[in-house]
Scaffold this motif. Structure first.
Motif, short mmCIF file in Angstrom:
data_model
loop_
_atom_site.label_atom_id
_atom_site.label_comp_id
_atom_site.label_asym_id
_atom_site.label_seq_id
_atom_site.Cartn_x
_atom_site.Cartn_y
_atom_site.Cartn_z
N GLY A 120 0.91 -1.43 0.17
CA GLY A 120 0.00 -0.02 0.19
C GLY A 120 0.75 1.31 -0.04
N ARG A 121 1.73 1.29 0.82
CA ARG A 121 2.83 2.32 0.91
C ARG A 121 3.28 2.47 -0.55
NH1 ARG A 121 7.56 1.51 4.69
NH2 ARG A 121 5.77 1.12 6.18
N ALA A 122 3.91 1.41 -1.20
CA ALA A 122 4.33 1.57 -2.74
C ALA A 122 3.50 2.23 -3.52
CB ALA A 122 5.03 0.34 -2.98
N ALA A 123 2.21 1.76 -3.60
CA ALA A 123 1.08 2.02 -4.56
C ALA A 123 1.06 3.59 -4.39
CB ALA A 123 -0.21 1.50 -4.42
N ALA A 124 0.64 4.07 -3.01
CA ALA A 124 0.49 5.49 -2.81
C ALA A 124 1.64 6.50 -3.05
CB ALA A 124 0.23 5.59 -1.19
N MET A 140 -7.66 -4.52 6.25
CA MET A 140 -7.75 -3.48 5.15
C MET A 140 -7.42 -1.91 5.75
SD MET A 140 -11.81 -3.62 3.97
CE MET A 140 -11.92 -5.32 4.33
N GLU A 141 -8.01 -1.76 7.03
CA GLU A 141 -7.99 -0.28 7.65
C GLU A 141 -6.29 0.13 7.80
OE1 GLU A 141 -11.99 -2.30 8.20
OE2 GLU A 141 -9.78 -2.95 8.60
N ASP A 142 -5.58 -0.93 8.11
CA ASP A 142 -4.32 -0.60 8.36
C ASP A 142 -3.68 -0.17 7.16
OD1 ASP A 142 -5.03 -1.37 11.00
OD2 ASP A 142 -3.56 -3.06 11.06
N VAL A 143 -3.99 -0.90 6.04
CA VAL A 143 -3.43 -0.71 4.91
C VAL A 143 -3.96 0.79 4.29
CG1 VAL A 143 -2.96 -1.33 2.42
CG2 VAL A 143 -3.28 -3.09 4.28
N ALA A 144 -5.28 1.10 4.48
CA ALA A 144 -5.79 2.34 4.18
C ALA A 144 -5.07 3.46 4.72
CB ALA A 144 -7.21 2.36 4.13
N ALA A 145 -4.84 3.33 6.02
CA ALA A 145 -4.27 4.36 6.92
C ALA A 145 -2.84 4.73 6.36
CB ALA A 145 -4.21 4.00 8.59
N GLU A 146 -2.07 3.70 6.06
CA GLU A 146 -0.53 3.75 5.89
C GLU A 146 -0.62 4.63 4.28
OE1 GLU A 146 3.54 3.63 5.35
OE2 GLU A 146 2.19 3.81 6.98
N SER A 154 -5.38 8.35 -1.40
CA SER A 154 -4.64 7.29 -2.40
C SER A 154 -5.65 6.29 -2.85
CB SER A 154 -3.58 6.58 -1.69
OG SER A 154 -2.37 7.37 -1.45
N PRO A 155 -5.86 6.11 -4.22
CA PRO A 155 -6.75 5.09 -4.80
C PRO A 155 -6.72 3.59 -4.33
CG PRO A 155 -5.25 5.81 -6.57
CD PRO A 155 -4.88 6.73 -5.37
N GLY A 180 -12.52 3.67 2.26
CA GLY A 180 -12.25 4.55 0.97
C GLY A 180 -12.18 3.77 -0.44
N ALA A 181 -12.64 2.60 -0.51
CA ALA A 181 -12.44 1.90 -1.74
C ALA A 181 -13.15 2.48 -2.72
CB ALA A 181 -12.85 0.30 -1.54
N SER A 182 -12.35 2.48 -3.93
CA SER A 182 -13.05 3.03 -5.00
C SER A 182 -13.96 1.91 -6.00
CB SER A 182 -11.83 3.62 -6.09
OG SER A 182 -11.35 4.79 -5.49
N ALA A 183 -13.58 0.67 -5.72
CA ALA A 183 -14.32 -0.34 -6.38
C ALA A 183 -14.08 -1.64 -5.69
CB ALA A 183 -13.78 -0.63 -7.88
#
Length: 431
Positions: A120-124, A140-146, A154-155, A180-183
């Motif tokens: 997730g950090r890399a994608a952001a 998923m919440e931990d990944v979104a927070a990062e 970040s998408p 915050g998922a887009s899909a």
């Protein structure tokens, strides 16, 4: 949409590497796939390599994925002004710098602890979407927070494995919306595990060690299911005690939330694994379920695992928003059609009515170029970013995808094109 400023991301990436070379610094992550794969294998454990790199049966579908790409060749055009290029696209309301996504890969903890947070950090950092794995190694919440720490908003998407427990499905959908998922990408091709000799020969199923079940153990509905199952057990068979069983229990205790020593003896630990194995996916999943999904979420719905034109037509008729043409990286059915061959047949049927993405066998920027020319809106990168993760953590995952995007930009210009959205089959020939 803003254009990528000259000299373009490809030349910038090249220049960065060459400038570092002046000072004697080589890239930590190889820029070609063959060396990337070789170095990653050296960095991974035997179990990790078997799971990440392995395929179904004799591996012929993995071979077909590459053959489908190799049969299509790029036909460059010259004497066109390509000094300014645009690799950006719009996808489900997100403006992306490139038509590339990080694919979901389960049990990433085999490669790095809390792998999903690192990915997730890399994608952001790149501003491209990460499709969170339903079989992830962090909630998923931990990944979104990062991701939001790096780049707010970040998408990100969420991959849904449709459980036999409908309340758990609803809980995952609600959590995906909240983070915050887009899909929602519904995986269709793994209602049961394929025949994977590399894992079978080691007797290695990561989930049996609680590797890759963090979305479940962090879910209140799943925990309620576990608690009910424990209450329902009256006479539980005493497990066989072997050195291997003890190692498995230690792995479970490390991966289940809570103190390690408590988890070693808590009945919830083993029951969480058993519950996951019994409910994670539903072989009876059908088109009626997909049709009803629209009433359960207002997020865009993307079906992952479409390979037949008739299924693409059915997806359109069912009212979904997109499909991912995929054979699960060759991990499910041996002897399956290559993903890009399937894309070539499916894209004309879809004809722009819904979004079409592709994964499976996409290794390079030139591969992405070919997929876009065949009608894909974007391509998803799976094993390569996991190889980068193995070599250099989050930075490695980022650098692998950076290199793919850079090569795409250079291939675009060197082939006489200036925008990825303008690519079509005239850019290719078939041999």
């Amino acid at each position: 949409m803003a254009e990528q400023a000259s000299p373009g991301v490809g030349r910038i990436r090249q220049n960065d590497i060459y400038v570092n070379g002046i000072h004697g610094r080589k890239p930590k992550v190889p820029t070609d796939h063959a060396e990337l794969e070789r170095r990653a294998r050296k960095a991974m454990s035997e179990r990790a390599w078997a799971y990440i790199a392995g395929g179904a049966g004799e591996g012929t579908t993995m071979t077909a994925n590459r053959a489908a790409l190799d049969r299509r060749v790029i036909v460059p055009r010259v004497l066109r002004d390509v000094s300014v290029r645009n690799t950006g696209i719009e996808l489900f309301g997100d403006t992306l710098p490139a038509p590339v996504l990080f694919s979901p890969v389960g049990a990433g903890a085999l490669v790095r602890r809390r792998a999903d947070v690192l990915i997730g950090r890399a994608a952001a950092q790149l501003g491209v979407p990460y499709i969170f794995s339903n079989q992830g190694s962090a909630p998923m919440e931990d990944v979104a927070a990062e991701m939001d720490r790096i780049r707010p908003g970040s998408p990100r998407w969420f991959q849904l494995y449709w459980s036999v427990d409908e309340d758990l499905v609803d809980s995952f959908l609600a959590r995906a919306k909240a983070m915050g998922a887009s899909a929602i990408a519904v995986t269709l091709d793994t209602t049961m595990l394929g025949w994977r000799p590399q894992d079978l020969n080691l007797g290695s199923l990561p989930f049996a060690r609680a590797e890759g079940i963090d979305q479940y153990t962090s879910d209140p509905t799943f925990r309620d299911i576990v608690a009910r199952r424990l209450k329902a057990v009256v006479d539980k068979q005493k497990p066989e005690v072997t050195p291997g069983a003890i190692r498995t229990l230690v792995s479970i205790a490390r991966n289940i939330p809570g103190p390690f020593l408590k988890n070693l003896t808590a009945p919830e630990s083993m029951e969480s694994v058993q519950t996951f194995l019994s409910i994670y996916s539903r072989p009876s999943l059908n088109w009626d379920d997909i049709a009803g999904l629209r009433e359960r979420t207002d997020l865009p719905i993307v079906l992952k695992g479409i390979l037949h034109p008739d299924d693409a037509r059915q997806a359109i008729d069912t009212g979904v928003d997109g499909i991912i043409v995929s054979n699960h990286g060759g991990r499910q059915v041996d002897g399956s059609i290559g993903a890009v061959d399937a894309l070539a047949a499916i894209a004309p049927v879809v004809d722009g009515r819904i979004k079409v993405l592709v994964d499976s066998g996409i290794h390079t920027g030139a591969d992405v170029f070919k997929a876009l020319a065949l009608g894909a809106d974007a391509a998803c990168i799976g094993r390569p970013h996991m190889y980068g993760l193995a070599i250099d953590g989050a930075d490695g995952a980022r650098d692998v995808v950076t290199n793919i995007i850079a090569e795409l930009d250079l291939t675009l210009g060197l082939s006489g094109h200036t925008a990825v959205t303008d690519l079509d089959r005239s850019a290719l020939s078939e041999v």
